[in-house]
Design a protein around this motif. Structure first.
Motif, PDB file in Angstrom:
ATOM      1  N   ASP B   7       0.841  -1.194   0.000  1.00  0.00           N
ATOM      2  CA  ASP B   7       0.000   0.000   0.000  1.00  0.00           C
ATOM      3  C   ASP B   7       0.877   1.245   0.000  1.00  0.00           C
ATOM      4  OD1 ASP B   7      -1.429  -2.234   1.713  1.00  0.00           O
ATOM      5  OD2 ASP B   7      -2.941  -1.083   0.617  1.00  0.00           O
ATOM      6  N   LEU B   8       2.143   1.025   0.388  1.00  0.00           N
ATOM      7  CA  LEU B   8       3.077   2.142   0.352  1.00  0.00           C
ATOM      8  C   LEU B   8       3.394   2.520  -1.089  1.00  0.00           C
ATOM      9  CD1 LEU B   8       5.664   1.274   3.144  1.00  0.00           C
ATOM     10  CD2 LEU B   8       4.002   3.110   3.147  1.00  0.00           C
ATOM     11  N   GLY B   9       3.080   1.598  -1.992  1.00  0.00           N
ATOM     12  CA  GLY B   9       3.396   1.824  -3.390  1.00  0.00           C
ATOM     13  C   GLY B   9       2.881   3.145  -3.924  1.00  0.00           C
ATOM     14  N   SER B  10       1.722   3.547  -3.376  1.00  0.00           N
ATOM     15  CA  SER B  10       1.130   4.793  -3.852  1.00  0.00           C
ATOM     16  C   SER B  10       1.969   6.019  -3.499  1.00  0.00           C
ATOM     17  CB  SER B  10      -0.272   4.946  -3.260  1.00  0.00           C
ATOM     18  OG  SER B  10      -0.227   4.840  -1.865  1.00  0.00           O
ATOM     19  N   ILE B  11       2.650   5.934  -2.350  1.00  0.00           N
ATOM     20  CA  ILE B  11       3.467   7.098  -1.992  1.00  0.00           C
ATOM     21  C   ILE B  11       4.953   6.855  -2.254  1.00  0.00           C
ATOM     22  CG2 ILE B  11       1.866   8.116  -0.314  1.00  0.00           C
ATOM     23  CD1 ILE B  11       3.779   6.987   1.889  1.00  0.00           C
ATOM     24  N   VAL B  12       5.309   5.592  -2.541  1.00  0.00           N
ATOM     25  CA  VAL B  12       6.694   5.286  -2.881  1.00  0.00           C
ATOM     26  C   VAL B  12       6.709   4.654  -4.278  1.00  0.00           C
ATOM     27  CG1 VAL B  12       8.831   4.170  -2.137  1.00  0.00           C
ATOM     28  CG2 VAL B  12       7.104   4.759  -0.437  1.00  0.00           C
ATOM     29  N   PRO B  13       6.654   5.483  -5.310  1.00  0.00           N
ATOM     30  CA  PRO B  13       6.639   4.936  -6.669  1.00  0.00           C
ATOM     31  C   PRO B  13       7.897   4.110  -6.940  1.00  0.00           C
ATOM     32  CG  PRO B  13       6.256   7.316  -6.650  1.00  0.00           C
ATOM     33  CD  PRO B  13       6.723   6.941  -5.283  1.00  0.00           C
ATOM     34  N   LYS B  14       7.738   3.056  -7.704  1.00  0.00           N
ATOM     35  CA  LYS B  14       8.867   2.180  -8.021  1.00  0.00           C
ATOM     36  C   LYS B  14      10.001   2.968  -8.662  1.00  0.00           C
ATOM     37  CE  LYS B  14       9.229  -2.639  -9.051  1.00  0.00           C
ATOM     38  NZ  LYS B  14       9.248  -3.083  -7.672  1.00  0.00           N
ATOM     39  N   GLY B  15      11.201   2.621  -8.270  1.00  0.00           N
ATOM     40  CA  GLY B  15      12.354   3.295  -8.833  1.00  0.00           C
ATOM     41  C   GLY B  15      12.690   4.604  -8.143  1.00  0.00           C
ATOM     42  N   THR B  16      11.889   4.935  -7.121  1.00  0.00           N
ATOM     43  CA  THR B  16      12.158   6.159  -6.372  1.00  0.00           C
ATOM     44  C   THR B  16      12.979   5.813  -5.139  1.00  0.00           C
ATOM     45  OG1 THR B  16       9.950   6.869  -7.010  1.00  0.00           O
ATOM     46  CG2 THR B  16      11.057   8.191  -5.339  1.00  0.00           C
ATOM     47  N   GLU B  17      13.922   6.639  -4.827  1.00  0.00           N
ATOM     48  CA  GLU B  17      14.744   6.449  -3.626  1.00  0.00           C
ATOM     49  C   GLU B  17      13.839   6.406  -2.389  1.00  0.00           C
ATOM     50  OE1 GLU B  17      18.597   6.205  -1.681  1.00  0.00           O
ATOM     51  OE2 GLU B  17      17.932   5.915  -3.757  1.00  0.00           O
ATOM     52  N   PHE B  18      14.052   5.386  -1.540  1.00  0.00           N
ATOM     53  CA  PHE B  18      13.223   5.242  -0.343  1.00  0.00           C
ATOM     54  C   PHE B  18      13.483   6.397   0.625  1.00  0.00           C
ATOM     55  CE2 PHE B  18      12.420   3.689   3.957  1.00  0.00           C
ATOM     56  CZ  PHE B  18      11.117   3.271   3.818  1.00  0.00           C
ATOM     57  N   ASP B  19      12.412   7.034   1.058  1.00  0.00           N
ATOM     58  CA  ASP B  19      12.547   8.181   1.954  1.00  0.00           C
ATOM     59  C   ASP B  19      11.851   7.887   3.284  1.00  0.00           C
ATOM     60  OD1 ASP B  19      12.446  10.559   3.326  1.00  0.00           O
ATOM     61  OD2 ASP B  19      11.546  11.730   1.705  1.00  0.00           O
ATOM     62  N   PRO B  20      12.633   7.545   4.333  1.00  0.00           N
ATOM     63  CA  PRO B  20      12.025   7.157   5.609  1.00  0.00           C
ATOM     64  C   PRO B  20      11.153   8.248   6.225  1.00  0.00           C
ATOM     65  CG  PRO B  20      14.432   6.960   5.709  1.00  0.00           C
ATOM     66  CD  PRO B  20      14.095   7.527   4.368  1.00  0.00           C
ATOM     67  N   ALA B  21      11.532   9.497   6.041  1.00  0.00           N
ATOM     68  CA  ALA B  21      10.748  10.592   6.614  1.00  0.00           C
ATOM     69  C   ALA B  21       9.359  10.622   6.001  1.00  0.00           C
ATOM     70  CB  ALA B  21      11.464  11.925   6.399  1.00  0.00           C
ATOM     71  N   LEU B  22       9.318  10.441   4.692  1.00  0.00           N
ATOM     72  CA  LEU B  22       8.041  10.446   3.968  1.00  0.00           C
ATOM     73  C   LEU B  22       7.189   9.239   4.349  1.00  0.00           C
ATOM     74  CD1 LEU B  22       6.362  11.797   1.635  1.00  0.00           C
ATOM     75  CD2 LEU B  22       7.507  10.195   0.095  1.00  0.00           C
ATOM     76  N   THR B  80      13.209  -0.731  12.813  1.00  0.00           N
ATOM     77  CA  THR B  80      14.030  -1.765  12.160  1.00  0.00           C
ATOM     78  C   THR B  80      13.461  -2.104  10.785  1.00  0.00           C
ATOM     79  OG1 THR B  80      12.829  -3.505  13.394  1.00  0.00           O
ATOM     80  CG2 THR B  80      14.952  -2.811  14.284  1.00  0.00           C
ATOM     81  N   SER B  81      12.138  -2.151  10.695  1.00  0.00           N
ATOM     82  CA  SER B  81      11.502  -2.425   9.410  1.00  0.00           C
ATOM     83  C   SER B  81      11.915  -1.387   8.372  1.00  0.00           C
ATOM     84  CB  SER B  81       9.987  -2.415   9.618  1.00  0.00           C
ATOM     85  OG  SER B  81       9.310  -2.673   8.434  1.00  0.00           O
ATOM     86  N   MET B  82      11.875  -0.139   8.779  1.00  0.00           N
ATOM     87  CA  MET B  82      12.219   0.936   7.852  1.00  0.00           C
ATOM     88  C   MET B  82      13.712   0.954   7.527  1.00  0.00           C
ATOM     89  SD  MET B  82       9.604   3.877   9.222  1.00  0.00           S
ATOM     90  CE  MET B  82      10.396   5.182   8.314  1.00  0.00           C
ATOM     91  N   SER B  83      14.537   0.427   8.452  1.00  0.00           N
ATOM     92  CA  SER B  83      15.986   0.394   8.194  1.00  0.00           C
ATOM     93  C   SER B  83      16.305  -0.539   7.017  1.00  0.00           C
ATOM     94  CB  SER B  83      16.757  -0.012   9.453  1.00  0.00           C
ATOM     95  OG  SER B  83      16.650  -1.409   9.711  1.00  0.00           O
ATOM     96  N   ILE B  84      15.479  -1.570   6.855  1.00  0.00           N
ATOM     97  CA  ILE B  84      15.686  -2.506   5.733  1.00  0.00           C
ATOM     98  C   ILE B  84      15.446  -1.791   4.407  1.00  0.00           C
ATOM     99  CG2 ILE B  84      14.751  -4.573   4.607  1.00  0.00           C
ATOM    100  CD1 ILE B  84      14.237  -5.688   7.475  1.00  0.00           C
TER     101      ILE B  84
END
Lengths: 138, 157
Positions: B7-22, B80-84
């Motif tokens: 469900d994060l896919g909507s705010i984390v489009p594929k190929g986009t750098e993962f942004d933990p703050a967002l 820890t989940s987000m660190s991955i």
């Protein structure tokens, strides 16, 4: 100490946990599904499941201490939680089993399930330190 | 189960750098993360730090004001989940397989608690994590955590 009813702590009350039953002398804690316990949409958050396990474990230790006539306080040393199944959007139950109660520590196993107790969604293994009598602390 | 289906896919489009703050704006502001009101604090190449403010309704022992241990579990689970994903550089669906917390000391009444999750190894299926919680000084941890996450969704449905 008498078999006084256990008042659940504020954290448990905030997540709407209640004592719903008893298994082998240990209280069964129930937690309804709600947004505040949700992780990924439609599923329980692992932390909320862990919270339910924790409350069940603490209740089981207190009950076991009461049965021994002890009013000692306890302190959690550690916990390991295994998550076996996704928690669905329904009522969840947990009960703790005190596998050993000594003078200095207690070993507890807690199990959380939904429809079938033989299909746990998570299990917790906890160690508690048995502290001095409550009156010494006040 | 910190977060699974994409469900994060909507705010984390594929190929986009993962942004933990967002991403914390979703994980930390809705559901159980929202109940605890988790806040993004910072991140590095393989770690993410989140924080939860002390609150009366998160207390396990009203006599001492000590937070419920599960508050620390939730904090460490999310961090820890987000660190991955941070180490990986992108989101992938996963669930918590197991998590262990050692409580070195209680988190004192009224104090904010910080949780730093570190991904120390990553395979195709498993994220190996550790971390610690503290009250503002990382050199004085209150708890240590270790655990594993398993990738789901695109492997096992």
């Amino acid at each position: 100490m008498t078999d006084s009813p256990i008042a659940l702590p504020p954290y448990a009350q905030a997540l709407d946990m209640t004592i719903v039953d008893e298994i082998d002398g240990a209280p069964v804690i129930g937690m309804p599904f709600a947004d505040r316990v949700q992780g990924r949409p439609g599923y329980l958050h692992g932390g909320a499941i862990s919270g339910l396990l924790e409350i069940a474990a603490i209740a089981a230790v207190h009950r076991a201490l009461q049965a021994k006539g002890s009013d000692s306080a306890i302190k959690q040393v550690n916990v390991t939680v295994d998550f076996m199944r996704g928690g669905l959007s329904q009522m969840t139950y947990a009960v703790g089993e005190v596998t050993r109660l000594g003078r200095t520590m207690a070993n507890v196993e807690a199990r959380a399930w939904q429809d079938d107790r033989d299909k746990p969604i998570a299990m917790g293994h906890m160690h508690y330190l048995i502290k001095a009598k409550r009156e010494d602390a006040t | 189960m910190a977060f699974g289906k994409p469900d994060l896919g909507s705010i984390v489009p594929k190929g986009t750098e993962f942004d933990p703050a967002l991403v914390n704006k979703m994980m930390g502001k809705f559901g159980h993360g929202g109940f605890l009101d988790m806040e993004y604090v910072g991140h590095g190449a393989d770690w993410v730090e989140l924080a939860i403010d002390w609150r009366e309704d998160l207390v396990a022992d009203p006599d001492t004001g000590i937070l419920a241990s599960a508050v620390i579990i939730s904090l460490m689970d999310n961090a820890t989940s987000m660190s991955i994903w941070t180490k990986l550089g992108e989101f992938r669906p996963q669930v918590t397989m197991d998590l262990r917390i050692d409580y070195l000391r209680p988190s004192p009444s009224g104090e904010r608690v910080y949780g730093r999750g570190i991904c120390y190894h990553l395979t195709n299926s498993i994220g190996f994590v550790r971390g610690f919680a503290h009250n503002g000084n990382p050199d004085e941890p209150l708890a240590h955590a270790s655990g594993t996450f398993i990738r789901i969704g695109d492997r096992i449905s």
